[in-house]
Design a protein around this motif. Structure first.
Motif, mmCIF file in Angstrom:
data_model
loop_
_atom_site.group_PDB
_atom_site.id
_atom_site.type_symbol
_atom_site.label_atom_id
_atom_site.label_comp_id
_atom_site.label_asym_id
_atom_site.label_seq_id
_atom_site.Cartn_x
_atom_site.Cartn_y
_atom_site.Cartn_z
ATOM 1 N N LEU A 284 0.828 -1.202 0.000
ATOM 2 C CA LEU A 284 0.000 0.000 0.000
ATOM 3 C C LEU A 284 0.865 1.255 0.000
ATOM 4 O O LEU A 284 0.588 2.202 -0.737
ATOM 5 N N VAL A 285 1.905 1.276 0.797
ATOM 6 C CA VAL A 285 2.789 2.444 0.849
ATOM 7 C C VAL A 285 3.421 2.680 -0.522
ATOM 8 O O VAL A 285 3.475 3.826 -0.999
ATOM 9 N N LEU A 286 3.844 1.626 -1.189
ATOM 10 C CA LEU A 286 4.431 1.783 -2.521
ATOM 11 C C LEU A 286 3.405 2.296 -3.532
ATOM 12 O O LEU A 286 3.699 3.196 -4.325
ATOM 13 N N ARG A 287 2.195 1.751 -3.493
ATOM 14 C CA ARG A 287 1.153 2.188 -4.425
ATOM 15 C C ARG A 287 0.747 3.634 -4.178
ATOM 16 O O ARG A 287 0.563 4.400 -5.125
ATOM 17 N N THR A 288 0.599 4.007 -2.917
ATOM 18 C CA THR A 288 0.183 5.380 -2.627
ATOM 19 C C THR A 288 1.276 6.373 -2.999
ATOM 20 O O THR A 288 0.976 7.460 -3.479
ATOM 21 N N THR A 289 2.519 5.989 -2.816
ATOM 22 C CA THR A 289 3.623 6.860 -3.216
ATOM 23 C C THR A 289 3.589 7.087 -4.723
ATOM 24 O O THR A 289 3.733 8.232 -5.188
ATOM 25 N N ASP A 290 3.375 6.034 -5.483
ATOM 26 C CA ASP A 290 3.277 6.166 -6.943
ATOM 27 C C ASP A 290 2.080 7.024 -7.346
ATOM 28 O O ASP A 290 2.191 7.881 -8.223
ATOM 29 N N ARG A 291 0.946 6.785 -6.712
ATOM 30 C CA ARG A 291 -0.258 7.556 -7.045
ATOM 31 C C ARG A 291 -0.083 9.027 -6.703
ATOM 32 O O ARG A 291 -0.497 9.903 -7.460
#
Length: 101
Positions: A16-23
């Protein structure tokens, strides 16, 4: 079972942290390319999203280091913070895409 639940939570939260950073990076790029009329408002929204991201990250870390007795409560707080962040990202992303269309 508890160890497996904690490992699953750690994996989920890391993803989730990786996805939110990308988003958030994608949204930041969209705001930078956007019309300057709304840019200041959108930058404030991005700041609020960064705050939600920081809150979620802190709750995830608190759950990671919590002892076994406190872990269920810490996990629930982290999951709520993650849901709040994802909902806010979805709302802002949808709003920007509507205006861009």
């Amino acid at each position: 079972m508890s160890r497996r639940n904690r490992q699953a939570f750690d994996t989920l939260s890391r993803d989730l942290v990786l996805r939110t950073t990308d988003r958030m990076e994608t949204l930041r790029s969209m705001v930078e390319r956007a019309d300057s009329n709304h840019r200041e408002t959108w930058e404030r929204t991005l700041d609020r999203l960064r705050g939600l991201n920081n809150r979620a990250t802190a709750r995830i870390e608190a759950a990671r280091i919590a002892d076994d007795d406190a872990w269920p409560f810490a996990r629930a707080q982290a999951e709520q913070a993650m849901m709040d962040l994802m909902r806010a990202l979805d709302d802002f992303d949808g709003h920007l895409r509507l205006l861009a269309a």
